[in-house]
Structures are given as C-alpha cells and as structure tokens.
Write a protein that holds these residues in place. Structure first.
Motif, mmCIF file in Angstrom:
data_model
loop_
_atom_site.group_PDB
_atom_site.id
_atom_site.type_symbol
_atom_site.label_atom_id
_atom_site.label_comp_id
_atom_site.label_asym_id
_atom_site.label_seq_id
_atom_site.Cartn_x
_atom_site.Cartn_y
_atom_site.Cartn_z
ATOM 1 N N HIS A 27 67.973 29.468 3.276
ATOM 2 C CA HIS A 27 67.219 28.271 3.589
ATOM 3 C C HIS A 27 67.998 27.006 2.510
ATOM 4 O O HIS A 27 67.895 26.072 3.237
ATOM 5 N N HIS A 75 63.182 19.322 1.741
ATOM 6 C CA HIS A 75 63.405 20.626 0.951
ATOM 7 C C HIS A 75 63.596 20.453 -0.400
ATOM 8 O O HIS A 75 63.410 21.315 -1.071
ATOM 9 N N TRP A 123 55.043 21.095 7.668
ATOM 10 C CA TRP A 123 54.925 21.099 6.336
ATOM 11 C C TRP A 123 53.616 20.845 5.967
ATOM 12 O O TRP A 123 52.532 20.419 6.521
ATOM 13 N N ASP A 157 56.850 24.568 2.848
ATOM 14 C CA ASP A 157 57.341 24.507 4.247
ATOM 15 C C ASP A 157 56.821 25.677 4.969
ATOM 16 O O ASP A 157 56.926 26.605 4.545
ATOM 17 N N TRP A 159 58.187 25.911 8.212
ATOM 18 C CA TRP A 159 59.102 26.402 9.393
ATOM 19 C C TRP A 159 59.386 27.948 9.354
ATOM 20 O O TRP A 159 59.271 28.482 8.234
ATOM 21 N N HIS A 161 61.722 29.530 9.474
ATOM 22 C CA HIS A 161 63.204 29.980 8.525
ATOM 23 C C HIS A 161 62.698 30.068 6.996
ATOM 24 O O HIS A 161 63.278 30.745 6.392
HETATM 25 FE FE FE Z 1 62.731 24.797 5.625
#
Ligand code: FE
Length: 208
Positions: A27, A75, A123, A157, A159, A161
C-alpha cells in the motif's frame, strides 16, 4: 516543486495483526509511491507546476493529475489516521462527537456504514465544516472533502488494495479492524486546528 513521498509514521509491521506488513508494504511502497511518481510526471510543464500538494488537491480540475495528487494527500492522511499506540477519544473532540452524533458508538456506526456503503473504491471521512459541526462523508475514488470546503479529521481507505491481502473481499472485517488502530489523537489535533495538521508537519506544503 517536487512532490515527495511522505514518511510512513510507523514501521511496516506496526499495525499487525490488524493490518499486515505485507499490506502496508504494497500500500505504501507500491500504491502511494506510484501516485507520487505519477503526480510529478503529470504536473510537469502545466500551469499547476510549482503548487504545493494541498493547492493541487484544492485547485486542479478533475482528471488524472487531480486523481494522483489527491491520492498522495489522502494516503498521507490515512497513515496518520491509524496508530500502533492505543488512543482514546477525549476532550473537545469527544464533546463534539457527543453533540453531533449522540455518542461515540453512534459515530462509529455511521462511519462504518459510510465505509461499507461506498460502492467501489473510495474513502470514508470524519469532517468538520466551517462552523465546527462534524459529519461523516464518503467520497468516490480520489475525491477529498477539502474540495467541498470541509476539513478532514480522520479517514479510512476503502479501496480494495487497502484490505484484499488481509481480508480478501470482507471489507466489513477490515473496517472493524480499523477501529483497533484508529488514531484519536490525530483526529483531535485536526479538530482543534484551523487547518489540517498533517500536510504541514509532513513537509507536504513545502514550496520551492
Ligand atoms: Fe489506498
């Protein structure tokens, strides 16, 4: 100016067992790092070159440059939204959460629902508006509440990933795990500040 990858505020394995070293390695070292590289490529020779990261997030028109720059910011903010040290909600932020959500438990429920309910990538955020009122919002893809004049206090987060290595498709288990590492101290500092603190102390607002 060159946008730099801000340092991860703890070791890659520091959030285990809730978030694994492998997840943070990919990440941070792959995803976050790639957004930094791409932002620098895309901003070169445009009217936006020379802007700080926060200015890019606030002012760039929707498109690839905005997406990459916002992902750099998001991030960096997300790493600080988590901590290996146990923190607890207290002080003025606790009072504001009580006032605007009814209780800490209710806030966690609303935030978790925003994280779970975001369809696809995005998010969940705890934000403060200009009048100091708190709310929870979720944004798609790279979008950031700063664009709507709201100040982020905390983010998660969602996402894939962020959780697929550890939890596969079980986003709910990841969101549950997030509460074990949530950084209330960071949220409280952001609540007390007129502007979010992270980009400043991470050197992200450097000019020149
Ligand atoms: Fe991310």
């Amino acid at each position: 100016m060159t946008i730099e990858l801000p340092p991860l505020p703890y070791a890659l394995e520091a959030l285990e067992p809730h978030i694994s070293r492998e997840t943070l390695d990919f990440h941070y070292n792959k995803h976050h790092s790639a957004y930094v590289k791409k932002t620098n490529e895309l901003v070169k020779d445009t009217p936006h070159a020379g802007k700080s990261l926060e200015e890019l997030v606030r002012t760039v028109e929707p498109g690839p440059l905005f997406n990459n720059a916002a992902q750099v910011w998001n991030h960096a903010f997300y790493w600080h939204s988590m901590s290996p040290q146990k923190t607890s909600l207290s002080g003025k932020l606790a009072e504001a959460i009580q006032r605007d959500f009814g209780s800490e438990e209710e806030f966690r429920k609303v935030f978790s629902q925003a994280a779970m309910g975001r369809f696809g990538s995005g998010w969940a955020w705890l934000v403060k508006d200009g009048g100091g009122k708190l709310s929870v919002v979720s944004t798609p893809n790279a979008d950031n509440p700063l664009r709507d004049g709201k100040q982020p206090l905390l983010t998660c987060d969602v996402w894939e990933h962020a959780y697929y290595i550890d939890y596969r498709n079980a986003r709910d288990r990841y969101v549950e795990a997030f509460w074990n590492v949530v950084n209330w101290d960071f949220a409280a500092r952001n609540y007390g500040a007129n502007e979010v603190e992270l980009p400043r102390d991470e050197g992200l607002r450097k000019t020149g």
